[in-house]
Structure formats: structure tokens, C-alpha cells
Design a protein around this motif. Sequence first.
Motif: not given
Length: 322
Positions: A131, A155, A176, A225
Motif C-alpha cells: 500500500q 493506515r 505500507m 512499513e
Amino acid sequence: MKTVYVTGASAGLGRAIAAIFSREKFRVGLIARDEDSLAEAATSIGGGTAWATADVSIFEELDTAARKLEAQIGPPDIWVNAAMATIFSRFEDISAGEFARATNVTFLGSVYGLQIALRYMKSRGQGHLIQIGSALAYRAIPLQAPYCAAKAAIRGAVDSLRCELIHDKLPINITMVQMPAMNTPQFDWARRHIAQQPQPVPPIYAPQACAKAVLWAARHPARREVWVGKPSFEAIIANKLFPALMDYYMAHRAFEQQFEKPAQEHDSEGNLFIPSTRFHRIEGHFSKRQISRTFWFGTSWWQEIAFFVLVLLAFALLLVIL
């Protein structure tokens, strides 16, 4: 050979991501609204590239596009959500319809992409969801309320989904990638209700440099992340430590930093509701000011454990000294 689907792939970061995956010998599926720009992008990228049109904010269109790509290049091993829409305007000047549209594209378009990708990955027992996020998912700035809100909402959705995947012991990873300001065409085609020409908040990074971070994330699927660029790292950490002070900092600095010059007209329709017929390229018009290299930092559970152990050791040492 693995297969990757990329939404928002006709221009900007999405197109840069598709191009770098193609160079690394992935089969690449492009998804965006405009048929002509997708065909041109596929020709430019070359290799095993296929494309299918869809407005990502409409689940049925995105689902149909994914099925078309599956028939051409196979199901996705990696799905990258990069589609977005934004409005440069004061909060009170954004209509309800504009706010809904920007949110539907940026937030719901990502949610739909994740849901469709999961269908393919759960049936095969593997996959990687990537993402595209933003430092603005942590630290909002003025004049971009719909975009900041959508990225923060993404998120939340990603974190919730990650917990479910861990609970169900599914071998599907989700990462992400939080991006800094980039030299993409969005500043030329975004809707605007302000008499200034938008620009990325400096420093401005080349989309190609940021696309390398996405490729790295694909090769390191266990990373939770990925924070790309010094500004992302600074904004995320600073907002965790000093959120109220960051409010005042953004109030006094972020207005001027988002605009390069007075605009010829107060309003610009942009591509919010109708695809633009121009600017379907990777870079915007800030190429002379962009930074062509960047670094990134990938977070993971084992880093957090190591940090926790270091804190305990430091605390124990302090007790011994005292």
C-alpha cells in the motif's frame, strides 16, 4: 516470474513503480481510468505488460479489470495500491461531493484493491500487498484535508487487516510504504480552489527514486512499513513526540511551502471527476529541483524487540550507576 498489479499506473509514482518492476522481469498489470494513457504506458514500459481500465473507487470496475489482467498475465503475486486524488483548498471551500470523491478514490480505492487482491492470494496461499502511503498519514498538513484524511484512514485499515492475517496464520504479507513529497504530475492536474500554483513541499524527490523503495519492499515482504526519505522519517517521529508543536509548525510553514507562484486562475477543475488528457508521464514540472536519490527505512517486529531490549539494558545500567 512473478506478477504484480499496480493501480494508478498511467502516471506519476504508479507508472514509475510499474516501470521498475518490468525492468526487473516481473509480469506487470497496469490499472487506471484512461484507456489511451494506459495503452501508451504499456507500450513505453514494454516487456510482459498488460493493462485494464477501471475507476478504482468503483468496486465492480476494479474487479473486472483484475479479472482481465488475470486472463492475460495470471493472478497477482504482488498488488500495489498507488491510485490517489487530491484537492488543494481550504477545508471550508471543499464541497461535500469533492470531499467524497477524493476520499473514495484514495481510501476506498485502496480498500477495494486490498479486498480483490486478497481473493487471489488466499486461494493460492501466498501473496504480498503493498500500500502506497505518505508521511501525511501520520502528520497532516493544511490545504490537503481530503488526502491527509484518506491516507490516515488507509493506515488504520491496513493495520487492522494485518492483525487479521497474523491471527489467521495466513502467509500473506502487507507493507505500507510512506512516501515523501515527489515530483509527480498531480500538482498539475489536481483540483484547486486557491489562487496559487501547487508544488510538493521541498525537498522534492524523483518518483523513480521512490519506486526503488517499493521494489525493495517487494523483496523484503516481512517489513511492516517502509519510510522513504529524510522528510518522512522526520515527520513521523516528530509527530509521535511533539504533535501539538507540529500543529503550530505546519500552521506557520506549510502554507507557503506548498505553492510556487500565483496561479492564473483561482480555481482549477483538475482530474478529480474526469481523467486528464495531459500529463500522463512519470515526472511533473519540477525535474530541475528534484532529488534523484533517497534512502528508506523498513520497520519490523524484530527491530521493535531489539529496541525494547536496548531500553531495558539502558534502564538496568542506569540503576547500577545510581
